[in-house]
Design an enzyme around this catalytic site. Structure first.
Site, PDB file in Angstrom:
ATOM      1  N   CYS A  87      10.296 -11.429   9.965  1.00 37.93           N
ATOM      2  CA  CYS A  87       9.385 -11.920   8.918  1.00 37.93           C
ATOM      3  C   CYS A  87       8.479 -12.991   9.503  1.00 37.93           C
ATOM      4  O   CYS A  87       8.915 -13.777  10.335  1.00 37.93           O
ATOM      5  CB  CYS A  87      10.166 -12.557   7.772  1.00 37.93           C
ATOM      6  SG  CYS A  87      11.245 -11.443   6.886  1.00 37.93           S
ATOM      7  N   CYS A 165      20.409 -10.152   6.059  1.00 36.56           N
ATOM      8  CA  CYS A 165      18.948 -10.212   6.162  1.00 36.56           C
ATOM      9  C   CYS A 165      18.380 -10.225   4.751  1.00 36.56           C
ATOM     10  O   CYS A 165      18.705  -9.345   3.948  1.00 36.56           O
ATOM     11  CB  CYS A 165      18.423  -9.014   6.945  1.00 36.56           C
ATOM     12  SG  CYS A 165      16.625  -8.851   6.882  1.00 36.56           S
ATOM     13  N   GLN A 289       9.339   6.079   3.288  1.00 38.90           N
ATOM     14  CA  GLN A 289       8.905   4.691   3.091  1.00 38.90           C
ATOM     15  C   GLN A 289      10.103   3.776   2.828  1.00 38.90           C
ATOM     16  O   GLN A 289      11.013   4.147   2.087  1.00 38.90           O
ATOM     17  CB  GLN A 289       7.935   4.606   1.916  1.00 38.90           C
ATOM     18  CG  GLN A 289       6.604   5.297   2.164  1.00 38.90           C
ATOM     19  CD  GLN A 289       5.637   4.467   2.995  1.00 38.90           C
ATOM     20  OE1 GLN A 289       6.005   3.469   3.582  1.00 38.90           O
ATOM     21  NE2 GLN A 289       4.387   4.899   3.063  1.00 38.90           N
ATOM     22  N   TYR A 318      -2.054  14.167   7.299  1.00 34.46           N
ATOM     23  CA  TYR A 318      -0.932  13.280   7.658  1.00 34.46           C
ATOM     24  C   TYR A 318       0.103  13.262   6.524  1.00 34.46           C
ATOM     25  O   TYR A 318       0.485  12.210   6.022  1.00 34.46           O
ATOM     26  CB  TYR A 318      -1.409  11.841   7.914  1.00 34.46           C
ATOM     27  CG  TYR A 318      -2.559  11.675   8.880  1.00 34.46           C
ATOM     28  CD1 TYR A 318      -2.335  11.679  10.256  1.00 34.46           C
ATOM     29  CD2 TYR A 318      -3.857  11.472   8.427  1.00 34.46           C
ATOM     30  CE1 TYR A 318      -3.384  11.503  11.150  1.00 34.46           C
ATOM     31  CE2 TYR A 318      -4.910  11.303   9.308  1.00 34.46           C
ATOM     32  CZ  TYR A 318      -4.676  11.313  10.673  1.00 34.46           C
ATOM     33  OH  TYR A 318      -5.718  11.144  11.549  1.00 34.46           O
ATOM     34  N   GLU A 339       0.539  18.146   8.955  1.00 36.01           N
ATOM     35  CA  GLU A 339       1.235  17.086   9.700  1.00 36.01           C
ATOM     36  C   GLU A 339       1.556  17.630  11.089  1.00 36.01           C
ATOM     37  O   GLU A 339       1.931  18.789  11.245  1.00 36.01           O
ATOM     38  CB  GLU A 339       2.520  16.712   8.946  1.00 36.01           C
ATOM     39  CG  GLU A 339       3.493  15.834   9.696  1.00 36.01           C
ATOM     40  CD  GLU A 339       2.915  14.466  10.008  1.00 36.01           C
ATOM     41  OE1 GLU A 339       2.879  14.130  11.197  1.00 36.01           O
ATOM     42  OE2 GLU A 339       2.509  13.758   9.078  1.00 36.01           O
ATOM     43  N   ASP A 387      -3.499   9.484   4.960  1.00 36.02           N
ATOM     44  CA  ASP A 387      -2.541   8.371   5.095  1.00 36.02           C
ATOM     45  C   ASP A 387      -2.145   8.298   6.575  1.00 36.02           C
ATOM     46  O   ASP A 387      -1.043   8.661   6.955  1.00 36.02           O
ATOM     47  CB  ASP A 387      -1.323   8.625   4.194  1.00 36.02           C
ATOM     48  CG  ASP A 387      -0.323   7.478   4.244  1.00 36.02           C
ATOM     49  OD1 ASP A 387      -0.636   6.427   4.838  1.00 36.02           O
ATOM     50  OD2 ASP A 387       0.791   7.637   3.702  1.00 36.02           O
ATOM     51  N   CYS A 414      -2.262   1.497   6.363  1.00 38.21           N
ATOM     52  CA  CYS A 414      -1.320   0.413   6.691  1.00 38.21           C
ATOM     53  C   CYS A 414      -1.947  -0.589   7.658  1.00 38.21           C
ATOM     54  O   CYS A 414      -1.262  -1.475   8.161  1.00 38.21           O
ATOM     55  CB  CYS A 414      -0.026   0.987   7.279  1.00 38.21           C
ATOM     56  SG  CYS A 414      -0.278   1.930   8.790  1.00 38.21           S
TER      57      CYS A 414
END
Length: 458
Positions: A87, A165, A289, A318, A339, A387, A414
């Site tokens: 993080c 975590c 995801q 994709y 894909e 994507d 992303c």
């Protein structure tokens, strides 16, 4: 590299004010216009900084003391936040993180894409931005003769031993600690990447948020898994939700987690989970995801932007294991998914069957090669959804989109920088970006997902 003319030198101690954050969460201050990057400093703060590395055009520093604190600064709840590289933003309030991500997207779109006037909405955050990850990939190793498991320290291969975590689902922590305990009991050694010795390299866990099903994947250096039967029996007796125990063999000197050989030691080959009403089968190596709550938010936004009435033909480039394709198929006349990874397309076809979805076709190959073939067969897409991975779309694919002239393009991204680049390319060739919606898929990290809607002009 020459650094004689830089305004700072290594080991200088300077006071500076921070103006901004980088995409990976470092504070940015300037000395006579020369940027200095400092981890865990926040915009609006002033502090004393020791210069640690000097380059021709920028430097790095360490925050020694904060003399003026940001109102957005909070105490990071994770005890190893400063050592772990997982993080970057736990010291920034959650509302501060959401504002930073919106600002970052807006600035990148303007700087790289020339899109100063495009609406960038407020980032959609989570009601509960902790414990969201449904998948953990935890390296195992040895320290002073004992087995350790944790994440790597920032920019290193040193494992920071941990017990929990704060962004992993609690079930993932339970699995990792249990495997560590059992492996210690039976003397199973952790892997050392320097000497290429030891047995246990990684434990990968997958958890179905809605189904509560668990998968445990043991990644080892060789085929031998000492005390295999005892290991399986104890995992099963301690974890009533476990549905699958898998062994993966990775004998290469590499930092890639999985090797080529995978076998199911016990139970099923897959676990299941849902995004919205759609059920997915998830194998050890499926791409799925990691934040199912925000994935649903992201896909519903993509579906809203696609603006489907039931008459449209849609191409999903994709397409992965068919996650977005199956969402789109609920509202489209027909969806075509493409894909490059054969295993992903195999999973996509299984997921379509699992949900009884028949108005979808999946093909293996490069989107820029398969889409023209579909076009030659008479497919005229009304909407194209992309994507892509972090590197963005191949130019050949963007050219193909321009040739196909769909009414709308929905771009799921992303990486704001490659999104901006690709929106500019399409904008210069007849598509107008109407708006962009950031979605916080990875709270407390520097990452941000976006959905953009483009419409064909005229």
């Amino acid at each position: 590299m020459a650094t004689e003319n830089t305004p700072v030198k290594k080991n200088d101690l300077i006071e500076m004010t921070f103006e901004d954050l980088t995409h990976d969460g470092a504070g940015v201050g300037k000395v006579n216009g020369y940027p200095v990057f400092v981890q865990r400093a926040l915009p609006g703060e002033t502090g004393n900084v020791k210069i640690t590395k000097v380059k021709k055009n920028y430097a790095f520093g360490r925050l020694m003391e904060i003399t003026k604190e940001s109102p957005d600064r909070v105490d990071a709840p994770c005890p190893i936040f400063k050592q772990c590289g997982g993080c970057q933003l736990q010291h920034l309030s959650y509302q501060g993180q959401l504002r930073h991500k919106q600002k970052q997207v807006r600035e990148v779109l303007a700087r790289i894409g020339g899109l100063e006037d495009v609406t960038v909405h407020e980032t959609i955050g989570m009601d509960e931005p902790w414990r969201y990850r449904n998948k953990a990939q935890v390296p195992f190793g040895e320290m002073e003769g004992g087995l350790i498991a944790g994440f790597y320290a920032e920019r290193s291969h040193q494992i920071i031993d941990m017990n929990e975590c704060a962004i992993q689902h609690e079930e993932n922590d339970t699995v990792v600690q249990l495997v560590k305990k059992i492996a210690k009991k039976y003397g199973i050694r952790g892997y050392d990447d320097k000497s290429h010795k030891g047995t246990l390299r990684h434990v990968v866990t997958r958890y179905g948020y809605r189904t509560q099903e668990l998968m445990v994947v043991l990644v080892t250096k060789g085929k031998e898994l000492p005390n295999k039967e005892n290991l399986i029996e104890e995992i099963r007796s301690e974890l009533p939700n476990v549905k699958s125990i898998v062994h993966n063999i990775n004998s290469k000197r590499t930092n890639v987690i999985f090797g080529d050989q995978t076998e199911v030691l016990w139970g099923e080959e897959v676990i299941h989970d849902y995004i919205g009403d759609i059920k997915f089968a998830i194998s050890a190596r499926s791409f799925y995801q990691v934040n199912p709550v925000q994935t649903q938010v992201l896909y519903e936004k993509a579906l809203e932007y696609a603006d489907l009435s039931g008459k449209e033909h849609v191409i999903d480039a994709y397409c992965g294991i068919g996650t977005i394709s199956l969402f789109l198929a609920q509202k489209a006349k027909h969806v075509y998914g493409v894909e490059i990874v054969p295993e992903a397309i195999s999973d996509a076809k299984k997921n379509a069957r699992l949900n009884g979805v028949e108005n979808v076709d999946f093909a293996v190959g490069e989107a820029e090669k398969v889409m023209p073939w579909w076009y030659a067969q008479g497919v005229r897409p009304d909407v194209i959804v992309v994507d892509p991975p972090r590197k963005g779309c191949d130019e050949e694919l963007l050219e193909t989109i321009v040739k196909m002239q769909p009414e709308r393009v929905v771009y799921v991204s992303c990486n704001p920088a490659t999104l901006a680049r690709d929106l500019k390319y399409l904008g210069d060739r007849g598509f107008e970006t109407k708006e962009v919606q950031p979605v916080d898929m990875f709270p407390h990290t520097g990452h941000v997902e976006n959905v953009a809607i483009l419409e064909l002009k005229n």
